[in-house]
Design a protein around this motif. Structure first.
Motif, PDB file in Angstrom:
ATOM      1  N   CYS A 241       0.828  -1.207   0.000  1.00  0.00           N
ATOM      2  CA  CYS A 241       0.000   0.000   0.000  1.00  0.00           C
ATOM      3  C   CYS A 241       0.862   1.256   0.000  1.00  0.00           C
ATOM      4  CB  CYS A 241      -0.898   0.001   1.236  1.00  0.00           C
ATOM      5  SG  CYS A 241      -1.815  -1.538   1.442  1.00  0.00           S
ATOM      6  N   LYS A 242       0.588   2.153  -0.939  1.00  0.00           N
ATOM      7  CA  LYS A 242       1.354   3.397  -1.045  1.00  0.00           C
ATOM      8  C   LYS A 242       0.386   4.576  -1.133  1.00  0.00           C
ATOM      9  CE  LYS A 242       3.957   5.713  -4.576  1.00  0.00           C
ATOM     10  NZ  LYS A 242       2.872   6.251  -5.282  1.00  0.00           N
ATOM     11  N   TYR A 243       0.595   5.537  -0.244  1.00  0.00           N
ATOM     12  CA  TYR A 243      -0.215   6.757  -0.220  1.00  0.00           C
ATOM     13  C   TYR A 243       0.723   7.959  -0.278  1.00  0.00           C
ATOM     14  CZ  TYR A 243      -4.092   3.938   1.598  1.00  0.00           C
ATOM     15  OH  TYR A 243      -5.085   3.010   1.768  1.00  0.00           O
ATOM     16  N   GLU A 244       0.270   9.010  -0.925  1.00  0.00           N
ATOM     17  CA  GLU A 244       0.992  10.277  -0.888  1.00  0.00           C
ATOM     18  C   GLU A 244       0.179  11.222  -0.009  1.00  0.00           C
ATOM     19  OE1 GLU A 244       1.893  13.620  -4.100  1.00  0.00           O
ATOM     20  OE2 GLU A 244       2.869  11.696  -4.562  1.00  0.00           O
ATOM     21  N   VAL A 245       0.813  11.728   1.033  1.00  0.00           N
ATOM     22  CA  VAL A 245       0.127  12.527   2.043  1.00  0.00           C
ATOM     23  C   VAL A 245       0.725  13.925   2.087  1.00  0.00           C
ATOM     24  CG1 VAL A 245      -0.385  12.723   4.497  1.00  0.00           C
ATOM     25  CG2 VAL A 245      -0.261  10.479   3.440  1.00  0.00           C
ATOM     26  N   THR A 246      -0.121  14.916   2.025  1.00  0.00           N
ATOM     27  CA  THR A 246       0.313  16.298   2.195  1.00  0.00           C
ATOM     28  C   THR A 246      -0.190  16.779   3.552  1.00  0.00           C
ATOM     29  OG1 THR A 246       0.244  16.693  -0.180  1.00  0.00           O
ATOM     30  CG2 THR A 246       0.230  18.636   1.249  1.00  0.00           C
TER      31      THR A 246
ATOM     32  N   ILE B 150       5.465  10.141   1.432  1.00  0.00           N
ATOM     33  CA  ILE B 150       4.976   8.873   0.893  1.00  0.00           C
ATOM     34  C   ILE B 150       4.902   7.927   2.081  1.00  0.00           C
ATOM     35  CG2 ILE B 150       5.500   6.881  -0.557  1.00  0.00           C
ATOM     36  CD1 ILE B 150       6.823   8.852  -2.516  1.00  0.00           C
ATOM     37  N   VAL B 151       3.723   7.367   2.272  1.00  0.00           N
ATOM     38  CA  VAL B 151       3.507   6.385   3.330  1.00  0.00           C
ATOM     39  C   VAL B 151       3.329   5.049   2.628  1.00  0.00           C
ATOM     40  CG1 VAL B 151       1.998   5.634   5.211  1.00  0.00           C
ATOM     41  CG2 VAL B 151       2.410   8.081   4.832  1.00  0.00           C
ATOM     42  N   PHE B 152       4.232   4.134   2.910  1.00  0.00           N
ATOM     43  CA  PHE B 152       4.198   2.810   2.285  1.00  0.00           C
ATOM     44  C   PHE B 152       4.177   1.764   3.382  1.00  0.00           C
ATOM     45  CE2 PHE B 152       6.562  -0.983   0.957  1.00  0.00           C
ATOM     46  CZ  PHE B 152       5.738  -1.409  -0.082  1.00  0.00           C
TER      47      PHE B 152
ATOM     48  N   MET C   4       5.658  -4.206   7.444  1.00  0.00           N
ATOM     49  CA  MET C   4       6.662  -3.160   7.268  1.00  0.00           C
ATOM     50  C   MET C   4       5.985  -1.815   7.044  1.00  0.00           C
ATOM     51  SD  MET C   4       9.125  -2.633   4.039  1.00  0.00           S
ATOM     52  CE  MET C   4       9.487  -0.943   3.699  1.00  0.00           C
ATOM     53  N   LEU C   5       6.579  -0.766   7.590  1.00  0.00           N
ATOM     54  CA  LEU C   5       6.088   0.598   7.390  1.00  0.00           C
ATOM     55  C   LEU C   5       7.271   1.489   7.047  1.00  0.00           C
ATOM     56  CD1 LEU C   5       3.993   2.920   7.598  1.00  0.00           C
ATOM     57  CD2 LEU C   5       4.411   2.930  10.074  1.00  0.00           C
ATOM     58  N   GLN C   6       7.111   2.261   5.988  1.00  0.00           N
ATOM     59  CA  GLN C   6       8.141   3.219   5.583  1.00  0.00           C
ATOM     60  C   GLN C   6       7.455   4.543   5.289  1.00  0.00           C
ATOM     61  OE1 GLN C   6       9.949   2.556   1.730  1.00  0.00           O
ATOM     62  NE2 GLN C   6      11.698   3.814   2.230  1.00  0.00           N
ATOM     63  N   ILE C   7       7.986   5.604   5.860  1.00  0.00           N
ATOM     64  CA  ILE C   7       7.500   6.946   5.545  1.00  0.00           C
ATOM     65  C   ILE C   7       8.713   7.774   5.143  1.00  0.00           C
ATOM     66  CG2 ILE C   7       6.346   9.016   6.395  1.00  0.00           C
ATOM     67  CD1 ILE C   7       4.795   7.239   8.325  1.00  0.00           C
ATOM     68  N   ILE C   8       8.626   8.350   3.952  1.00  0.00           N
ATOM     69  CA  ILE C   8       9.715   9.193   3.463  1.00  0.00           C
ATOM     70  C   ILE C   8       9.115  10.493   2.946  1.00  0.00           C
ATOM     71  CG2 ILE C   8      11.220   7.264   2.842  1.00  0.00           C
ATOM     72  CD1 ILE C   8      10.363   7.688  -0.098  1.00  0.00           C
TER      73      ILE C   8
ATOM     74  N   ASP D 270      12.385  12.725  -1.513  1.00  0.00           N
ATOM     75  CA  ASP D 270      13.409  11.678  -1.442  1.00  0.00           C
ATOM     76  C   ASP D 270      12.992  10.394  -2.155  1.00  0.00           C
ATOM     77  OD1 ASP D 270      15.062  13.305   0.098  1.00  0.00           O
ATOM     78  OD2 ASP D 270      14.127  12.633   1.978  1.00  0.00           O
ATOM     79  N   ARG D 271      11.902  10.440  -2.879  1.00  0.00           N
ATOM     80  CA  ARG D 271      11.330   9.230  -3.492  1.00  0.00           C
ATOM     81  C   ARG D 271      12.323   8.468  -4.369  1.00  0.00           C
ATOM     82  NH1 ARG D 271       7.301   7.914  -8.135  1.00  0.00           N
ATOM     83  NH2 ARG D 271       6.521   5.972  -7.300  1.00  0.00           N
ATOM     84  N   LYS D 272      13.027   9.178  -5.227  1.00  0.00           N
ATOM     85  CA  LYS D 272      13.927   8.497  -6.168  1.00  0.00           C
ATOM     86  C   LYS D 272      15.058   7.761  -5.465  1.00  0.00           C
ATOM     87  CE  LYS D 272      12.985  11.261 -10.219  1.00  0.00           C
ATOM     88  NZ  LYS D 272      13.492  12.120 -11.265  1.00  0.00           N
ATOM     89  N   ASP D 273      15.525   8.294  -4.351  1.00  0.00           N
ATOM     90  CA  ASP D 273      16.655   7.692  -3.645  1.00  0.00           C
ATOM     91  C   ASP D 273      16.253   6.637  -2.627  1.00  0.00           C
ATOM     92  OD1 ASP D 273      18.361   9.429  -5.008  1.00  0.00           O
ATOM     93  OD2 ASP D 273      18.218  10.954  -3.432  1.00  0.00           O
ATOM     94  N   GLN D 274      15.027   6.714  -2.099  1.00  0.00           N
ATOM     95  CA  GLN D 274      14.701   5.894  -0.942  1.00  0.00           C
ATOM     96  C   GLN D 274      13.511   4.964  -1.096  1.00  0.00           C
ATOM     97  OE1 GLN D 274      14.302   8.522   2.400  1.00  0.00           O
ATOM     98  NE2 GLN D 274      16.298   9.423   2.068  1.00  0.00           N
ATOM     99  N   PHE D 275      12.824   4.981  -2.210  1.00  0.00           N
ATOM    100  CA  PHE D 275      11.611   4.173  -2.325  1.00  0.00           C
ATOM    101  C   PHE D 275      11.769   3.094  -3.376  1.00  0.00           C
ATOM    102  CE2 PHE D 275       7.292   3.308  -3.867  1.00  0.00           C
ATOM    103  CZ  PHE D 275       6.744   2.877  -2.680  1.00  0.00           C
TER     104      PHE D 275
END
Length: 183
Positions: A119-124, A131-133, A151-155, A159-164
């Motif tokens: 699950c991937k969401y973009e949150v403002t 990005i909440v994944f 697993m939970l990742q928030i970036i 930083d999307r290109k480098d970390q997702f």
């Protein structure tokens, strides 16, 4: 003789049409079941997402911890430290979110079934865009302790290109993925 052939021909046509309608009905039923599963997956993902955001915004460490499966909590390196990290990292109150992406994986092996949602969401928020994944194990008939967030990742979106990478080799871990942390 001609009447018998005509009756036989009508019977064959009738049976053929009946078989075709069964096949069409099965196809339609399978499509509808697929739609229902997708809708159910979306509802499950949205509920988990709302729980994550609510826990972060309320600084509810225990609430965030409860979303994880029992096995993810056992496997995670320093879940409490990961939660503290997210509480500091995620800033603001959610103002909007983009539609989520939820690919699912269904595995059936030896009669055992596993279903996982990515699950991937973009949150403002009022402070940044994130990005909440999360990886959510929806079904595991062999080991029910796997059901829950794995697993939970928030970036930050920047930083999307480098970390997702969708929880691939670079970021997949039990618990909370922290940028720059070792597995």
């Amino acid at each position: 003789m001609k009447v018998k052939r005509l009756i036989l021909f009508i019977i064959i046509i009738t049976l053929s049409l009946g078989l075709l309608s069964c096949t069409s009905y099965k196809s339609m039923l399978n499509e509808r079941l697929s739609e229902l599963n997708t809708n159910n997956d979306n509802k499950i993902a949205d509920t988990q997402f709302q729980n994550i955001i609510q826990s972060l915004e309320n600084k509810d460490k225990e609430g965030l911890k409860k979303i994880f499966s029992p096995n993810a909590l056992k496997e995670a390196n320093d879940i409490d430290g990961g939660i503290d990290y997210l509480m500091k990292f995620y800033k603001g109150k959610m103002k909007s979110r983009d539609e989520c992406t939820i690919p699912s994986t269904d595995l059936v092996e030896d009669g055992e079934k596993k279903t996982e949602l990515d699950c991937k969401y973009e949150v403002t928020t009022d402070e940044d865009t994130y990005i909440v994944f999360f990886v959510y194990q929806r079904v595991d008939t062999k080991n029910p302790d796997n059901v829950g967030v794995y697993m939970l990742q928030i970036i930050k979106k920047s930083d999307r290109k480098d970390q997702f990478d969708w929880g691939g080799d670079k970021t997949r871990c039990a618990g909370i993925y922290r940028t720059g942390a070792t597995k």
